[in-house]
Design a protein around this motif. Sequence first.
Motif, short mmCIF file in Angstrom:
data_model
loop_
_atom_site.label_atom_id
_atom_site.label_comp_id
_atom_site.label_asym_id
_atom_site.label_seq_id
_atom_site.Cartn_x
_atom_site.Cartn_y
_atom_site.Cartn_z
N UNK B 158 0.36 -1.21 -0.10
CA UNK B 158 0.12 0.09 -0.45
C UNK B 158 0.92 1.25 -0.13
N UNK B 159 2.08 1.02 0.85
CA UNK B 159 3.15 2.24 1.07
C UNK B 159 3.08 2.77 -0.24
N UNK B 160 3.62 1.63 -0.94
CA UNK B 160 5.07 1.54 -2.31
C UNK B 160 3.82 1.95 -3.82
N UNK B 161 2.47 1.36 -3.41
CA UNK B 161 1.55 2.33 -4.25
C UNK B 161 0.63 3.51 -4.00
N UNK B 162 1.11 3.98 -2.83
CA UNK B 162 0.82 5.27 -2.28
C UNK B 162 1.71 6.01 -2.78
N UNK B 163 3.30 5.50 -2.78
CA UNK B 163 3.92 6.64 -3.22
C UNK B 163 4.03 6.51 -4.81
N UNK B 164 3.44 6.13 -5.73
CA UNK B 164 3.38 5.56 -6.98
C UNK B 164 2.19 6.44 -7.34
N UNK B 169 -0.12 11.20 -9.54
CA UNK B 169 -0.90 12.54 -9.57
C UNK B 169 -0.01 13.95 -9.91
N UNK B 170 1.00 14.03 -9.27
CA UNK B 170 2.33 14.98 -9.74
C UNK B 170 2.66 14.81 -10.62
N UNK B 171 2.30 13.77 -11.32
CA UNK B 171 2.81 14.28 -13.41
C UNK B 171 1.71 14.55 -14.27
N UNK B 172 0.62 13.32 -12.64
CA UNK B 172 -1.15 14.20 -13.62
C UNK B 172 -1.01 16.28 -13.98
N UNK B 173 -0.54 16.24 -12.59
CA UNK B 173 -1.06 17.77 -12.49
C UNK B 173 0.25 18.78 -13.17
N UNK B 175 1.02 17.75 -16.45
CA UNK B 175 0.71 17.51 -17.23
C UNK B 175 -0.23 18.28 -18.19
N UNK B 176 -1.39 18.59 -16.88
CA UNK B 176 -2.35 19.43 -16.41
C UNK B 176 -1.89 20.76 -17.05
N UNK B 177 -0.97 21.30 -16.34
CA UNK B 177 -0.75 22.30 -15.98
C UNK B 177 0.14 22.70 -17.86
N UNK B 178 1.15 21.91 -18.44
CA UNK B 178 1.54 21.95 -19.91
C UNK B 178 0.33 21.68 -20.92
N UNK B 179 -0.87 20.36 -20.73
CA UNK B 179 -2.35 20.99 -21.42
C UNK B 179 -2.83 22.51 -21.18
N UNK B 180 -3.02 23.26 -20.04
CA UNK B 180 -3.29 24.46 -20.45
C UNK B 180 -2.73 25.92 -20.75
N UNK B 181 -1.50 24.98 -20.58
CA UNK B 181 -0.47 26.52 -21.19
C UNK B 181 -0.34 26.48 -22.73
N UNK B 182 -0.54 24.78 -23.04
CA UNK B 182 -0.38 25.30 -24.41
C UNK B 182 -1.46 24.79 -25.00
N UNK B 183 -2.79 24.80 -24.37
CA UNK B 183 -3.94 25.42 -25.15
C UNK B 183 -4.53 26.57 -24.78
N UNK B 184 -3.97 27.96 -24.30
CA UNK B 184 -4.13 28.57 -23.78
C UNK B 184 -3.77 29.67 -24.82
N UNK B 185 -5.01 30.11 -25.82
CA UNK B 185 -5.00 31.20 -26.83
C UNK B 185 -3.76 32.52 -26.87
N UNK B 186 -3.70 32.22 -25.99
CA UNK B 186 -2.76 33.22 -25.50
C UNK B 186 -0.83 33.40 -25.44
N UNK B 187 -0.83 31.79 -25.39
CA UNK B 187 0.44 31.34 -25.35
C UNK B 187 1.22 31.74 -26.15
N UNK B 188 2.54 32.20 -26.45
CA UNK B 188 3.80 32.61 -27.28
C UNK B 188 4.06 30.95 -27.30
N UNK B 189 5.36 31.74 -28.78
CA UNK B 189 5.43 29.99 -28.90
C UNK B 189 6.72 30.78 -29.88
N UNK B 190 7.87 30.12 -29.74
CA UNK B 190 8.70 30.33 -30.51
C UNK B 190 9.48 29.10 -30.72
#
Lengths: 195, 295
Positions: B158-164, B169-173, B175-190
């Motif tokens: 259980x401890x191992x699974x909790x860590x996983x 969850x951290x990775x997902x967060x 990824x969400x942040x990345x997606x938000x960033x990428x999906x933002x219409x006002x995002x700049x890109x170079x």
Amino acid sequence: MVEAAPQTSHDTELLHAIARGDESALAALYDRYHSILLGLLLRILHSRVEAEDVLQEVFLQIWQRAANFDEARGRAFTWMVTLARSRAIDRLRALQSRQRADDTALRDAPDPVGDASDDAYHAEQREIVRAALAQIPEEQRRALLLAYFEGLTQSEIAARLGQPLGTVKTRMRSGLGKLRDLLGEKMGRGAGLNF
Amino acid sequence: MKHEEYKEMLALDALDALDVGDDERRALDAHLATCADCRAEHSALRDAAAALAYAAPAPQAASPQLRARILAAVTSSSQDAHQRGGNGASSRDGAAEATHASNVSSPDEFEQRRASREVRVSRSILRFGSLAASVALVALLVSLALLWQRNNRLQSELARLSATVNQTQQELALTRADRELLAQPAAHSAALTGTKMAERAHARLTFDAETGRAMLTAADLPPAPSGKAYQLWFIAAGKPPMPGSVFQPDPRGRAEMRETIPPEGRTAAVFAVTLEPAGGVSAPTGEIYLKSSAS
């Protein structure tokens, strides 16, 4: 022979004191009667270990139920001995059923007999009872002892002796009646044994 | 039954040898309660029966240890509260006492005798019962030990699974942040392209000009030599390059780096990646590997 009245009243007083939680009274009662009670338990159980164990149960019950003793209903000695015999017969039945289940012999080596533990009073009482029993016809005595020490009922004794139930009942009635008369005569006071 | 019939039962009852039913015994007790003659005889016969205890051989002396053991065991047990203090009987006993007040055999004794006979029958059952209970106890202890072991295993699992789960969850967060960033219409890109140092390399920097949150994704970068790492730079016109974070590409030459661009860097004209000492430097010293075209 020790005076009857002091002995009897002494036992009754001890039981009343025990009922009030007096531990020294219990110790006094133990000192007075453990030997006769242990002899009875040994005779029924044929095992020192079992007899000592039941002796503890008996004194535990005396301790817990002394308040139920009522001298108007019978002697203290009779009350104690009846209690002890009853516990021993219960234990005997339990051991017998276990013995049947295990199919092994349970009995210890017979306890060596010796009068070392009898004080003068008990030795005298013992002698009176032995003498009285000796005057009772053999077949009556046998039925009495089977009932008392083996815990057999009238029907079981009839089966054991191969005698009709009516005969056995008559023998037991006659035998115990005679014992009562002999013990009373011996006392010469019409008051029975001075237990 | 008649008086004579009861009288015939007295000796057998005194020897506890009657094998009659409870009803007959109750009838006998009831007769004794009303017949003083029978009561006296019963009492005398019981005394005579008790005297048979003296027919047993005298035992060898009991040890002082037995005396000490018994007295200690007995007096350490409490006396039943309702047995104490003379007539301090419980209400049930009290009622029974009142009913059979003049009885020779106390109701208590009657109950005891009847219980005793019942016990004789049920003792054997109890013996087997206690054997079964012992077996059950051992089985229970073994199961407990097994359960305890299993519990330990499950807890570490259980401890191992909790860590996983935490990591996921951290990775997902992110990824969400990345997606938000990428999906933002006002995002700049170079877009960054490889220099002569790594002609096939290319990268894209996406960032939010408001917050400075940025992500650099790169591909086909040559592996950084030992002790070296790639470092991102923000270059505004007329100012020295501002240092960004360092990163390492994976064995396939890919890199993905999150970055927070300082306010002055968000208006940079050019973004570049150089090869620098692994800890990063404050001013570029190495070759440029990736570079955006000036916007």
